[in-house]
Design an enzyme around this catalytic site. Structure first.
Site, PDB file in Angstrom:
ATOM      1  N   GLU A 180      -7.404   8.348   6.340  1.00  0.00           N
ATOM      2  CA  GLU A 180      -7.798   9.098   7.515  1.00  0.00           C
ATOM      3  C   GLU A 180      -8.443  10.399   7.343  1.00  0.00           C
ATOM      4  O   GLU A 180      -7.606  11.316   7.885  1.00  0.00           O
ATOM      5  CB  GLU A 180      -6.378   8.998   8.505  1.00  0.00           C
ATOM      6  CG  GLU A 180      -6.160   7.574   8.639  1.00  0.00           C
ATOM      7  CD  GLU A 180      -4.688   7.443   9.730  1.00  0.00           C
ATOM      8  OE1 GLU A 180      -4.358   8.746  10.171  1.00  0.00           O
ATOM      9  OE2 GLU A 180      -4.610   6.436  10.233  1.00  0.00           O
TER      10      GLU A 180
ATOM     11  N   ARG B 210       0.722  -1.272  -0.124  1.00  0.00           N
ATOM     12  CA  ARG B 210       0.220   0.080  -0.034  1.00  0.00           C
ATOM     13  C   ARG B 210       0.964   1.236  -0.038  1.00  0.00           C
ATOM     14  O   ARG B 210       1.642   1.635   0.931  1.00  0.00           O
ATOM     15  CB  ARG B 210      -0.901  -0.058   1.409  1.00  0.00           C
ATOM     16  CG  ARG B 210      -1.612   1.361   1.364  1.00  0.00           C
ATOM     17  CD  ARG B 210      -2.670   1.072   2.585  1.00  0.00           C
ATOM     18  NE  ARG B 210      -3.413   2.650   2.462  1.00  0.00           N
ATOM     19  CZ  ARG B 210      -3.108   3.500   3.749  1.00  0.00           C
ATOM     20  NH1 ARG B 210      -2.750   3.085   4.688  1.00  0.00           N
ATOM     21  NH2 ARG B 210      -3.986   4.697   3.607  1.00  0.00           N
TER      22      ARG B 210
ATOM     23  N   TYR C 287      -4.374   2.154  15.846  1.00  0.00           N
ATOM     24  CA  TYR C 287      -2.990   2.345  16.398  1.00  0.00           C
ATOM     25  C   TYR C 287      -3.201   2.132  18.131  1.00  0.00           C
ATOM     26  O   TYR C 287      -2.576   1.454  18.789  1.00  0.00           O
ATOM     27  CB  TYR C 287      -2.363   3.666  16.166  1.00  0.00           C
ATOM     28  CG  TYR C 287      -1.690   3.731  14.920  1.00  0.00           C
ATOM     29  CD1 TYR C 287      -0.376   3.236  14.970  1.00  0.00           C
ATOM     30  CD2 TYR C 287      -2.617   4.254  13.950  1.00  0.00           C
ATOM     31  CE1 TYR C 287       0.118   3.214  13.400  1.00  0.00           C
ATOM     32  CE2 TYR C 287      -1.989   4.244  12.447  1.00  0.00           C
ATOM     33  CZ  TYR C 287      -0.566   3.718  12.508  1.00  0.00           C
ATOM     34  OH  TYR C 287       0.020   3.701  11.042  1.00  0.00           O
TER      35      TYR C 287
ATOM     36  N   GLU D   7      -3.336   0.047   8.202  1.00  0.00           N
ATOM     37  CA  GLU D   7      -2.227   0.286   8.899  1.00  0.00           C
ATOM     38  C   GLU D   7      -2.355  -0.105  10.367  1.00  0.00           C
ATOM     39  O   GLU D   7      -3.311  -0.328  11.145  1.00  0.00           O
ATOM     40  CB  GLU D   7      -2.151   1.964   9.245  1.00  0.00           C
ATOM     41  CG  GLU D   7      -1.706   2.724   7.791  1.00  0.00           C
ATOM     42  CD  GLU D   7      -1.814   4.146   8.003  1.00  0.00           C
ATOM     43  OE1 GLU D   7      -1.436   4.676   9.405  1.00  0.00           O
ATOM     44  OE2 GLU D   7      -1.846   4.638   6.986  1.00  0.00           O
TER      45      GLU D   7
ATOM     46  N   HIS E 133      -3.229  10.885   0.592  1.00  0.00           N
ATOM     47  CA  HIS E 133      -2.388  10.731   1.873  1.00  0.00           C
ATOM     48  C   HIS E 133      -1.937  12.206   2.545  1.00  0.00           C
ATOM     49  O   HIS E 133      -1.028  12.253   2.645  1.00  0.00           O
ATOM     50  CB  HIS E 133      -1.463   9.606   1.805  1.00  0.00           C
ATOM     51  CG  HIS E 133      -1.133   9.000   3.097  1.00  0.00           C
ATOM     52  ND1 HIS E 133      -1.264   7.651   3.556  1.00  0.00           N
ATOM     53  CD2 HIS E 133      -0.941   9.546   4.608  1.00  0.00           C
ATOM     54  CE1 HIS E 133      -0.961   7.277   4.898  1.00  0.00           C
ATOM     55  NE2 HIS E 133      -0.773   8.438   5.505  1.00  0.00           N
TER      56      HIS E 133
ATOM     57  N   ASN F   9      -7.379   1.696  10.012  1.00  0.00           N
ATOM     58  CA  ASN F   9      -5.957   2.063  10.584  1.00  0.00           C
ATOM     59  C   ASN F   9      -6.295   2.052  11.890  1.00  0.00           C
ATOM     60  O   ASN F   9      -7.152   2.670  12.493  1.00  0.00           O
ATOM     61  CB  ASN F   9      -5.462   3.468  10.028  1.00  0.00           C
ATOM     62  CG  ASN F   9      -5.051   3.300   8.418  1.00  0.00           C
ATOM     63  OD1 ASN F   9      -5.542   2.436   7.745  1.00  0.00           O
ATOM     64  ND2 ASN F   9      -4.846   4.600   7.918  1.00  0.00           N
TER      65      ASN F   9
HETATM   66  C1  PNW Z   1      -1.468   7.532  10.683  1.00  0.00           C
HETATM   67  N1  PNW Z   1      -3.061  10.537  16.244  1.00  0.00           N
HETATM   68  O1  PNW Z   1      -1.334   8.843  11.166  1.00  0.00           O
HETATM   69  C2  PNW Z   1      -0.827   8.122   9.174  1.00  0.00           C
HETATM   70  O2  PNW Z   1      -1.968   7.272   8.279  1.00  0.00           O
HETATM   71  C3  PNW Z   1       0.457   7.610   8.755  1.00  0.00           C
HETATM   72  O3  PNW Z   1       0.912   8.422   7.843  1.00  0.00           O
HETATM   73  C4  PNW Z   1       1.145   7.858  10.149  1.00  0.00           C
HETATM   74  O4  PNW Z   1       2.735   7.772   9.761  1.00  0.00           O
HETATM   75  C5  PNW Z   1       0.835   6.908  10.879  1.00  0.00           C
HETATM   76  O5  PNW Z   1      -0.542   6.771  11.246  1.00  0.00           O
HETATM   77  C6  PNW Z   1       1.802   6.852  12.417  1.00  0.00           C
HETATM   78  O6  PNW Z   1       1.352   7.914  13.148  1.00  0.00           O
HETATM   79  C7  PNW Z   1      -1.837   9.343  12.281  1.00  0.00           C
HETATM   80  O7  PNW Z   1      -2.530  11.347  16.555  1.00  0.00           O
HETATM   81  C8  PNW Z   1      -1.195  10.448  12.983  1.00  0.00           C
HETATM   82  O8  PNW Z   1      -4.235   9.696  16.640  1.00  0.00           O
HETATM   83  C9  PNW Z   1      -1.813  10.701  14.212  1.00  0.00           C
HETATM   84  C10 PNW Z   1      -2.670  10.025  14.778  1.00  0.00           C
HETATM   85  C11 PNW Z   1      -3.137   8.653  14.440  1.00  0.00           C
HETATM   86  C12 PNW Z   1      -2.522   8.399  12.931  1.00  0.00           C
END
Ligand code: PNW
Length: 449
Positions: free
Chosen positions: A169, A80, A292, A352, A124, A290
């Site tokens: 996102e 991707r 995290y 992601e 992006h 995505n």
């Molecule tokens: C994503 N938050 O960004 C993006 O899609 C990527 O480009 C980035 O490198 C990756 O996650 C890691 O950060 C985010 O603050 C940026 O919650 C900030 C947040 C979440 C995702």
């Protein structure tokens, strides 16, 4: 260190890696590329923690063949990447820059020659600066310019890209870029940023139609989600949790899946015209997720401008970003999507998942990242458990193949399976790269369940 082998994944499950254009390519002035909002933002003093820009980043624009070779050795079935709008249409609208498309043409062919499916994201976050100068995502016209850009790109690559992703996102681009000003374009509009939500969704819907006319490949969007953990047991805490849920997890998904905008503070943007919601709800084939971390929420203090307060979650290990490592949150999130959207939910791919740690070569030049292995092991188990729970998940992409330029964090956060020495652009696979290679090889040989 995890030792037990991972459970098998269903036959055909897609293992991949993700990146994005501005974070890896460099070559920002080459072959007719125009400026984007991230060039402008990164060059503004005080915006990026280490003062770096994406001018060089991983030099992927020139080293893409080396990077595809790394993917081939890793054994991933899919890659991707994102296409830089300012390479394809440098002014945003107007003439197509054939030399910009040539780069992605070469990349796609190189991937296919190595048996890696190209998965292309159209946006992006690198909006052409001339569009920002005309109001950016606050201007409805940007949605139409996006559909034209999607059309030009699919006209060239539609026969070979295996999965199209319209936007990455849109929630983070709205909230961090236009609400709080920590990402480009640096606007601080708080809840006045909602037109940015609607115009991105409209752009998505118009682009789906443009893509359908040019390609038979499936079409998706990649949303950021965060399961909400309400801390506190008052009614006000519950209401704060619901408000955050609507903002982060439902604002972009309810209208995409045909439910219109959710109720919530300031959510009816007032810019929605008759017929827009039908455009936004054009059927998609895959929902990109995505993930995290989860978000802790409680009721705000009196007088707060926000209807919720974000609070740190205790009891989890943390990454170098100080984000909690919570694989249980991924299973919870997938279950929430399944319950909330039922039959309206298309198959999911995790577009992601990954973590930043302070990885550095040891005296022998090797890069050991056991925390990343533990992170990915836990999150893959969570996906497998969600599949057992009945959620249709068909792929998992690690963010990221390479250490890269992490937006406002510059070069200080390393998310890669492959270490990058930015001074020399040297790539060194970390121990997590070998681990993921073995996972993919093992999963491919296993019986389907
Ligand atoms: C994503 N938050 O960004 C993006 O899609 C990527 O480009 C980035 O490198 C990756 O996650 C890691 O950060 C985010 O603050 C940026 O919650 C900030 C947040 C979440 C995702």
């Amino acid at each position: 260190m995890p030792t037990a082998p991972l459970p098998q994944f269903p036959a055909g499950f897609r293992f991949g890696v993700s990146t994005s254009a501005y974070q890896i390519e460099g070559a920002v002035d080459e072959d007719g590329r125009g400026p984007s909002i991230w060039d402008t933002f990164a060059r503004s003093p005080g915006r990026i923690v280490d003062g770096s820009t994406g001018d060089v980043a991983c030099a992927h624009y020139h080293r893409y063949a080396e990077d595809v070779a790394l993917m081939a050795r890793l054994g991933v079935g899919a890659y991707r990447f994102s296409i830089a709008w300012p390479r394809v249409r440098p002014a945003g609208g107007g003439p197509v820059n054939a030399a910009g498309l040539d780069f992605y043409d070469r990349l796609v062919d190189e991937l296919l020659a190595h048996g890696v499916d190209p998965v292309a994201t159209l946006f992006h976050w690198d909006l052409p600066q001339p569009l920002e100068d005309a109001g950016g995502w606050l201007n409805r016209d940007t949605a139409h310019r996006f559909a034209e850009y999607a059309d030009a790109t699919a006209a060239r690559l539609g026969d070979r890209v295996r999965l199209w992703i319209t936007l990455n996102e849109p929630f983070i681009h709205m909230s961090l870029g236009h609400g709080m000003g920590v990402h480009a374009p640096g606007r601080m509009l708080l809840f006045d940023a909602f037109p940015v939500a609607h115009h991105q969704l409209l752009a998505h819907g118009l682009a789906v139609a443009a893509l359908r006319a040019r390609t038979a490949s499936p079409v998706a969007i990649a949303n950021n989600y965060s399961p909400v953990r309400v801390l506190g047991d008052t009614e006000a805490d519950a209401a704060a949790g619901a408000a955050y849920e609507a903002l982060h997890n439902r604002l972009f998904t309810d209208p995409l899946l045909g439910r219109g905008y959710p109720d919530g503070p300031g959510f009816e943007p007032g810019v929605v015209r008759d017929g827009d919601l039908a455009v936004v709800a054009a059927p998609i084939d895959v929902l990109g997720v995505n993930y995290y971390n989860p978000t802790g929420i409680r009721a705000p203090d009196e007088g707060s401008p926000l209807p919720f307060e974000i609070v740190p979650l205790d009891g989890y290990p943390r990454t170098a970003f100080d984000w909690p490592v919570a694989p249980d949150g991924l299973r919870e999130l997938l279950g929430w999507l399944h319950r909330t959207y039922g039959d309206d939910l298309p198959p999911i791919q995790i577009t992601e998942s990954g973590c930043a740690y302070d990885d550095a070569p040891d005296a022998d030049g090797r890069v050991h990242d056991p925390e990343r292995i533990a992170y990915l092991d836990g999150h893959l188990r969570a996906v497998r458990a969600a599949i057992d729970d009945g959620v249709d998940v068909t792929g998992y992409f690690v963010w990221s193949l390479l250490d890269n330029w992490e937006w406002a964090e510059g070069l200080t956060k390393r998310f890669g399976l492959v270490h990058v020495d930015y001074a020399t652009a040297t790539r060194t696979p970390k121990s997590s790269y070998a681990w993921y290679r073995d996972v993919i090889a093992g999963a491919a040989q296993g019986p389907s369940t």
